[in-house]
Design an enzyme around this catalytic site. Structure first.
Site, PDB file in Angstrom:
ATOM      1  N   THR A  14       0.823  -1.220   0.000  1.00 29.97           N
ATOM      2  CA  THR A  14       0.000   0.000   0.000  1.00 29.97           C
ATOM      3  C   THR A  14       0.855   1.267   0.000  1.00 29.97           C
ATOM      4  O   THR A  14       0.320   2.370  -0.033  1.00 29.97           O
ATOM      5  CB  THR A  14      -0.911   0.016   1.244  1.00 29.97           C
ATOM      6  OG1 THR A  14      -0.076  -0.201   2.390  1.00 29.97           O
ATOM      7  CG2 THR A  14      -1.968  -1.063   1.167  1.00 29.97           C
ATOM      8  N   GLY A  15       2.175   1.116   0.054  1.00 31.99           N
ATOM      9  CA  GLY A  15       3.061   2.284   0.106  1.00 31.99           C
ATOM     10  C   GLY A  15       3.446   2.752  -1.293  1.00 31.99           C
ATOM     11  O   GLY A  15       3.025   2.181  -2.309  1.00 31.99           O
ATOM     12  N   VAL A  17       6.462   2.724  -2.837  1.00 33.01           N
ATOM     13  CA  VAL A  17       7.288   1.774  -3.587  1.00 33.01           C
ATOM     14  C   VAL A  17       6.463   0.532  -3.928  1.00 33.01           C
ATOM     15  O   VAL A  17       6.472   0.057  -5.074  1.00 33.01           O
ATOM     16  CB  VAL A  17       8.556   1.380  -2.778  1.00 33.01           C
ATOM     17  CG1 VAL A  17       9.354   0.301  -3.506  1.00 33.01           C
ATOM     18  CG2 VAL A  17       9.437   2.608  -2.537  1.00 33.01           C
ATOM     19  N   ARG A  42      -3.265  -1.935   9.590  1.00 29.97           N
ATOM     20  CA  ARG A  42      -4.044  -0.765   9.146  1.00 29.97           C
ATOM     21  C   ARG A  42      -4.690  -0.986   7.788  1.00 29.97           C
ATOM     22  O   ARG A  42      -5.754  -0.457   7.499  1.00 29.97           O
ATOM     23  CB  ARG A  42      -3.129   0.480   9.039  1.00 29.97           C
ATOM     24  CG  ARG A  42      -2.614   1.033  10.321  1.00 29.97           C
ATOM     25  CD  ARG A  42      -1.716   2.240  10.050  1.00 29.97           C
ATOM     26  NE  ARG A  42      -0.431   1.888   9.434  1.00 29.97           N
ATOM     27  CZ  ARG A  42       0.648   1.492  10.104  1.00 29.97           C
ATOM     28  NH1 ARG A  42       0.615   1.452  11.411  1.00 29.97           N
ATOM     29  NH2 ARG A  42       1.771   1.160   9.477  1.00 29.97           N
ATOM     30  N   CYS A 131      18.001   4.735  -3.183  1.00 29.04           N
ATOM     31  CA  CYS A 131      17.627   5.348  -4.472  1.00 29.04           C
ATOM     32  C   CYS A 131      18.711   6.262  -5.052  1.00 29.04           C
ATOM     33  O   CYS A 131      18.989   6.220  -6.256  1.00 29.04           O
ATOM     34  CB  CYS A 131      16.303   6.095  -4.351  1.00 29.04           C
ATOM     35  SG  CYS A 131      16.054   6.931  -2.784  1.00 29.04           S
ATOM     36  N   SER A 161       9.186  12.231  -2.251  1.00 29.02           N
ATOM     37  CA  SER A 161       8.615  10.877  -2.328  1.00 29.02           C
ATOM     38  C   SER A 161       9.616   9.839  -1.832  1.00 29.02           C
ATOM     39  O   SER A 161       9.224   8.726  -1.493  1.00 29.02           O
ATOM     40  CB  SER A 161       8.142  10.547  -3.744  1.00 29.02           C
ATOM     41  OG  SER A 161       9.215  10.638  -4.646  1.00 29.02           O
ATOM     42  N   LYS A 217      25.003   5.932   3.372  1.00 25.93           N
ATOM     43  CA  LYS A 217      24.554   4.883   2.437  1.00 25.93           C
ATOM     44  C   LYS A 217      25.211   5.103   1.075  1.00 25.93           C
ATOM     45  O   LYS A 217      25.689   4.153   0.442  1.00 25.93           O
ATOM     46  CB  LYS A 217      23.031   4.933   2.260  1.00 25.93           C
ATOM     47  CG  LYS A 217      22.242   4.455   3.456  1.00 25.93           C
ATOM     48  CD  LYS A 217      20.753   4.657   3.190  1.00 25.93           C
ATOM     49  CE  LYS A 217      19.954   4.723   4.469  1.00 25.93           C
ATOM     50  NZ  LYS A 217      18.574   5.156   4.261  1.00 25.93           N
ATOM     51  N   HIS A 246      14.988  12.226  -8.103  1.00 22.39           N
ATOM     52  CA  HIS A 246      16.188  12.738  -7.433  1.00 22.39           C
ATOM     53  C   HIS A 246      17.161  13.266  -8.493  1.00 22.39           C
ATOM     54  O   HIS A 246      17.343  12.650  -9.553  1.00 22.39           O
ATOM     55  CB  HIS A 246      16.899  11.615  -6.671  1.00 22.39           C
ATOM     56  CG  HIS A 246      16.180  11.132  -5.445  1.00 22.39           C
ATOM     57  ND1 HIS A 246      15.069  11.736  -4.910  1.00 22.39           N
ATOM     58  CD2 HIS A 246      16.469  10.079  -4.624  1.00 22.39           C
ATOM     59  CE1 HIS A 246      14.684  11.073  -3.820  1.00 22.39           C
ATOM     60  NE2 HIS A 246      15.514  10.065  -3.635  1.00 22.39           N
TER      61      HIS A 246
END
Ligand code: NAP
Length: 345
Positions: A14-15, A17, A42, A131, A161, A217, A246
């Site tokens: 549901t997100g 990604v 949820r 990302c 995002s 990262k 990005h």
């Protein structure tokens, strides 16, 4: 749903990604025998339309992870830490989008165009890079192969995002308030107002560290993916009020000399890269053009006037597509192609 194919779980369905992964699985005709969208309590019971059918979201549980071949996971680091070993023990191979597994020695960190060979001999978990790192290494790989890389100096301009759905809502509600002349709602996701602002902080500062986790990262994952711990990396990660895409200004110091024209040719021939580089005509990569595309766009390729072995370039990509979901699905496709998925239906 097709009877031939794999039993695929999408954890975090549901997100941002997860939703993009679901779209790509359908668009790319991924061989799915059963699709199982998984999320938190949820979202349990929510209906998702997928390939013309309604599929019910299940809350992650011991029962919900049984009988799957592949799981594409993007539900956050703590969820991955807890559930990935259980999912692997239940028989599935996991492609994980969170940062949790990326730097584990026995977990390959794979970009489909860059180091697909790292998939061989995986232990059930494959990590998808961050990302910002993902889009950069796609553009760096052809230069690395041709001339080696000594040092990178990176400044990122990261879209909201990248922080998930709630961050897009925060940018939109602040922007609406400012344009409408209302009181700006207090920030909930970022430490400061993001609308009409630039934050010198993408990610968070761990205790005592003067770099954000996002910057760490970029440094560590780049070295792991390119398999070269000698590359020196300086990174500054910035959050900008862009919804998707990005952008990165990258200074690349090569080991051998490489001129901008050679770099342009290498990049034009590289898989997953589109060169957009005619600055005099106002043509260079832009986030609004990269959004909803799978490619990594590179432009402003030029000699660093202060270093005859360095080039400057501008790299832009959709953080939800190649930066996350597209690569995860490409990795899953490679696993299938190479016979590296656990159980088959
Ligand atoms: N956004 C990007 O550009 C990007 C790029 C690369 C990697 N990632 C990584 O991918 C992950 C997800 O990012 P996102 O942008 O998709 O976030 P998001 O829009 O906030 O979605 C989060 C997803 O995780 C689920 N979830 C949250 N807590 C859960 C729990 N306890 N158990 C099961 N499911 C749970 C949510 O389900 P509910 O709807 O039920 O809450 C939702 O489906 C993060 O680890 C992020 O670092 C994101």
């Amino acid at each position: 749903m097709a009877s031939d194919g794999y039993r695929v779980g999408v954890l975090g369905a549901t997100g941002l990604v997860g939703t993009t992964i679901l779209e790509l699985l359908a668009d790319r005709d991924f061989p799915v025998a059963e699709l199982r969208p998984l999320a938190s309590e949820r979202s349990a019971g929510k209906q998702i339309e997928w390939r013309g059918e309604s599929v019910t979201v299940q809350a992650i549980s011991e029962e919900a992870i049984q009988g799957l071949d592949l799981v594409l996971s993007s539900a956050g680091g703590s969820v991955s830490a807890e559930w990935t070993p259980k999912i692997v023990a239940a028989g599935a191979t996991v492609v994980d989008n969170t940062s949790y597994w990326r730097m584990h020695d026995d977990v390959p960190l794979v970009v489909s165009e860059v180091n697909p060979e790292a998939l061989q001999g995986h232990n059930g978990i494959i990590a998808n890079p961050n990302c910002s790192t993902m889009q950069m290494v796609v553009a760096l790989k052809p230069l690395y192969d041709a001339a080696g890389i000594e040092r990178l100096v990176i400044s990122t301009y990261q879209a909201v995002s990248g922080t998930g759905k709630a961050a897009i809502d925060e940018l939109r509600s602040q922007a609406r308030a400012i344009v409408g002349g209302y009181d700006v709602p207090e920030p909930q996701i970022y430490p400061h107002q993001i609308a009409f602002n630039v934050l010198a902080q993408a990610g968070s500062f761990a205790d005592g560290d003067d770099h954000t986790d996002e910057e760490r990262k970029l440094i560590n994952e780049t070295r792991k993916i390119l398999g070269d711990s000698s590359i020196r990396v300086s990174a500054t990660c910035i959050r900008v009020p862009v919804v998707t895409g990005h952008s990165e200004a990258v200074n690349v110091e090569t080991r051998e000399s490489l001129d901008p024209e050679q770099a342009r040719e290498l990049l034009a021939a590289a898989p997953g890269v589109t060169v957009v580089d005619d600055p005099a005509a106002g043509r260079y990569p832009m986030a609004i053009e990269a959004a909803d595309s799978d490619d990594v766009y590179v432009g402003r390729i030029r000699r660093d006037p202060g270093n005859e072995r360095a080039l400057d370039m501008w790299i832009v990509s959709d953080n939800l597509r190649k930066g996350a979901a597209t690569n995860a699905v490409q990795v899953a496709e490679l696993l299938i192609e190479r016979g590296l998925v656990g159980t088959r239906v």
